[in-house]
Design a protein around this motif. Structure first.
Motif, PDB file in Angstrom:
ATOM      1  N   UNK A   9       0.787  -1.212   0.000  1.00 13.48           N
ATOM      2  CA  UNK A   9       0.000   0.000   0.000  1.00 13.48           C
ATOM      3  C   UNK A   9       0.822   1.266   0.000  1.00 13.48           C
ATOM      4  N   UNK A  10       2.095   1.175   0.386  1.00 13.39           N
ATOM      5  CA  UNK A  10       2.963   2.345   0.420  1.00 13.39           C
ATOM      6  C   UNK A  10       4.025   2.296  -0.668  1.00 13.39           C
ATOM      7  N   UNK A  11       3.816   1.486  -1.670  1.00 12.83           N
ATOM      8  CA  UNK A  11       4.878   1.226  -2.638  1.00 12.83           C
ATOM      9  C   UNK A  11       5.326   2.470  -3.376  1.00 12.83           C
ATOM     10  N   UNK A  12       4.439   3.470  -3.559  1.00  6.46           N
ATOM     11  CA  UNK A  12       4.811   4.653  -4.317  1.00  6.46           C
ATOM     12  C   UNK A  12       5.153   5.841  -3.428  1.00  6.46           C
ATOM     13  N   UNK A  13       5.240   5.625  -2.136  1.00 13.49           N
ATOM     14  CA  UNK A  13       5.535   6.709  -1.228  1.00 13.49           C
ATOM     15  C   UNK A  13       7.051   6.910  -1.157  1.00 13.49           C
ATOM     16  N   UNK A  14       7.581   8.099  -1.547  1.00 10.63           N
ATOM     17  CA  UNK A  14       9.029   8.278  -1.558  1.00 10.63           C
ATOM     18  C   UNK A  14       9.595   8.365  -0.158  1.00 10.63           C
ATOM     19  N   UNK A  48      19.067   3.193 -21.231  1.00  8.87           N
ATOM     20  CA  UNK A  48      18.382   2.037 -20.643  1.00  8.87           C
ATOM     21  C   UNK A  48      18.305   2.171 -19.122  1.00  8.87           C
ATOM     22  N   UNK A  49      19.407   2.547 -18.495  1.00  2.34           N
ATOM     23  CA  UNK A  49      19.427   2.739 -17.044  1.00  2.34           C
ATOM     24  C   UNK A  49      18.401   3.789 -16.633  1.00  2.34           C
ATOM     25  N   UNK A  50      18.321   4.882 -17.365  1.00  4.51           N
ATOM     26  CA  UNK A  50      17.378   5.948 -17.026  1.00  4.51           C
ATOM     27  C   UNK A  50      15.938   5.475 -17.158  1.00  4.51           C
ATOM     28  N   UNK A  51      15.653   4.628 -18.144  1.00 12.42           N
ATOM     29  CA  UNK A  51      14.292   4.096 -18.290  1.00 12.42           C
ATOM     30  C   UNK A  51      13.937   3.185 -17.117  1.00 12.42           C
ATOM     31  N   UNK A  52      14.871   2.333 -16.709  1.00 11.48           N
ATOM     32  CA  UNK A  52      14.627   1.450 -15.573  1.00 11.48           C
ATOM     33  C   UNK A  52      14.467   2.273 -14.296  1.00 11.48           C
ATOM     34  N   UNK A  53      15.263   3.317 -14.144  1.00 18.26           N
ATOM     35  CA  UNK A  53      15.179   4.208 -12.979  1.00 18.26           C
ATOM     36  C   UNK A  53      13.799   4.855 -12.897  1.00 18.26           C
ATOM     37  N   UNK A  54      13.302   5.343 -14.020  1.00 20.50           N
ATOM     38  CA  UNK A  54      11.970   5.945 -14.039  1.00 20.50           C
ATOM     39  C   UNK A  54      10.904   4.915 -13.675  1.00 20.50           C
ATOM     40  N   UNK A  55      11.066   3.703 -14.159  1.00 19.54           N
ATOM     41  CA  UNK A  55      10.109   2.636 -13.827  1.00 19.54           C
ATOM     42  C   UNK A  55      10.137   2.333 -12.338  1.00 19.54           C
ATOM     43  N   UNK A  57      10.916   4.340  -9.941  1.00 15.66           N
ATOM     44  CA  UNK A  57      10.293   5.457  -9.232  1.00 15.66           C
ATOM     45  C   UNK A  57       8.774   5.405  -9.310  1.00 15.66           C
ATOM     46  N   UNK A  58       8.269   4.916 -10.427  1.00 17.14           N
ATOM     47  CA  UNK A  58       6.828   4.850 -10.618  1.00 17.14           C
ATOM     48  C   UNK A  58       6.187   3.681  -9.881  1.00 17.14           C
ATOM     49  N   UNK A  59       6.931   2.571  -9.757  1.00 20.80           N
ATOM     50  CA  UNK A  59       6.322   1.332  -9.280  1.00 20.80           C
ATOM     51  C   UNK A  59       6.726   0.925  -7.876  1.00 20.80           C
ATOM     52  N   UNK A  60       7.896   1.391  -7.397  1.00 18.89           N
ATOM     53  CA  UNK A  60       8.455   0.832  -6.174  1.00 18.89           C
ATOM     54  C   UNK A  60       8.736   1.910  -5.146  1.00 18.89           C
ATOM     55  N   UNK A  61       9.045   1.459  -3.937  1.00 17.10           N
ATOM     56  CA  UNK A  61       9.431   2.327  -2.836  1.00 17.10           C
ATOM     57  C   UNK A  61      10.795   2.943  -3.153  1.00 17.10           C
ATOM     58  N   UNK A  62      10.876   4.266  -3.111  1.00 15.92           N
ATOM     59  CA  UNK A  62      12.095   4.946  -3.568  1.00 15.92           C
ATOM     60  C   UNK A  62      13.031   5.192  -2.392  1.00 15.92           C
ATOM     61  N   UNK A  63      13.990   4.316  -2.231  1.00 14.90           N
ATOM     62  CA  UNK A  63      15.042   4.515  -1.242  1.00 14.90           C
ATOM     63  C   UNK A  63      16.154   5.371  -1.845  1.00 14.90           C
ATOM     64  N   UNK A  64      17.032   5.832  -0.982  1.00 11.83           N
ATOM     65  CA  UNK A  64      18.148   6.657  -1.439  1.00 11.83           C
ATOM     66  C   UNK A  64      18.983   5.936  -2.491  1.00 11.83           C
TER      67      UNK A  64
END
Length: 286
Positions: A9-14, A48-55, A57-64
């Protein structure tokens, strides 16, 4: 790398300040993924790295580690104990050895082990969720050839590392309790409460064979004490000092331990500026 977990439920919370503008990726950032993909084109890999990074950020919990692309550079090979890991593997002369990567995240440290000669059947990754591991296969372009076994669970769960746990006992790997030669955990202990940190270290010791070593690094402080809240918001994280972490290792039955300070900077959730913190580099032998 950070342990990678958060309730769905908190997967997109930075967790750290998030920006849509990525930092510039330099040659050091790109070196390992270029090596791992056998000299792939740097410009194409960077995109490619930047595309995966954006994904992520959109889908997962954003750790440092996600926000700042720390997942591109394996930390395991920079640890002072790592040469002993490689030497032991070379000296094994084909005898089976087992290395656990706990809090494996996208699997950059697992892949460093592989490029340094460890077989996929000699490594087991553990994490609280599988999402980052799966995304790592996309990042490193090895979905069809990465077969390292991932176990989903928590070393802070006292029932997870037990003789009756089906994930360990009934897996194709057999019983992992007392089986590991080495256990690596980077940037894990500092997201835990004091009680959970003790549970984690206790479980790590149980997974090691006699003479096995638990090594890694964590954020610390010259004075041990509570820090910010844990990711689930239920407790305070605990930052160990070198002295308190060493004492914990010895209290929980490790035969010898080394804990050293290094310096670093890190964003913290309550800070508007970067502040200097301490990193602890450790190894503890059962």
């Amino acid at each position: 790398m950070s342990v990678t977990t958060e309730p769905a439920g908190n997967a997109n919370r930075p967790h750290y300040p998030v920006t849509d503008e990525p930092r510039q990726l330099d040659d050091e950032d790109m070196a390992f993924i270029v090596e791992y993909t056998n000299g792939g084109q740097v410009a194409a890999l960077r995109e490619h790295v930047l595309r995966v990074w954006q994904r992520a950020k959109q889908e997962l919990w954003v750790y440092k580690c996600i926000q700042q692309f720390m997942f591109l550079i394996p930390k395991i090979s920079r640890h002072p104990f790592y040469p002993k890991v490689l030497a032991a593997h070379q000296e094994s002369q084909g005898q089976h050895m087992l290395h656990l990567d706990v809090g494996a995240c996208l699997g950059q440290d697992t892949r460093r082990l592989m490029t340094d000669g460890w077989g996929q059947n000699q490594i087991v990754a553990l994490d609280l969720v599988a999402d980052y591991w799966k995304l790592g296969k996309v990042l490193f372009l090895d979905e069809d050839k990465m077969h390292v076994h991932l176990i989903v669970g928590s070393l802070t769960d006292e029932g997870f590392v037990s003789a009756d746990n089906c994930y360990l006992r009934n897996s194709q790997l057999g019983n992992l309790i007392g089986a590991a030669d080495f256990l690596w955990a980077a940037a894990v202990l500092h997201i835990l409460s004091k009680a959970d940190c003790e549970k984690f270290v206790t479980s790590a010791r149980l997974l090691l064979k006699p003479g096995g070593t638990f090594y890694g690094w964590t954020v610390g402080n010259r004075e041990a004490g509570d820090w910010h809240t844990t990711p689930d918001g239920k407790a305070k994280r605990y930052l160990h000092s070198a002295e308190s972490l060493h004492a914990l290792f010895m209290q929980l039955g490790f035969r010898k331990a080394t804990v050293e300070y290094t310096s670093g900077t890190m964003w913290t959730p309550d800070d508007s500026e970067e502040r200097k913190i301490e990193h602890l580099c450790f190894s503890a032998t059962k």
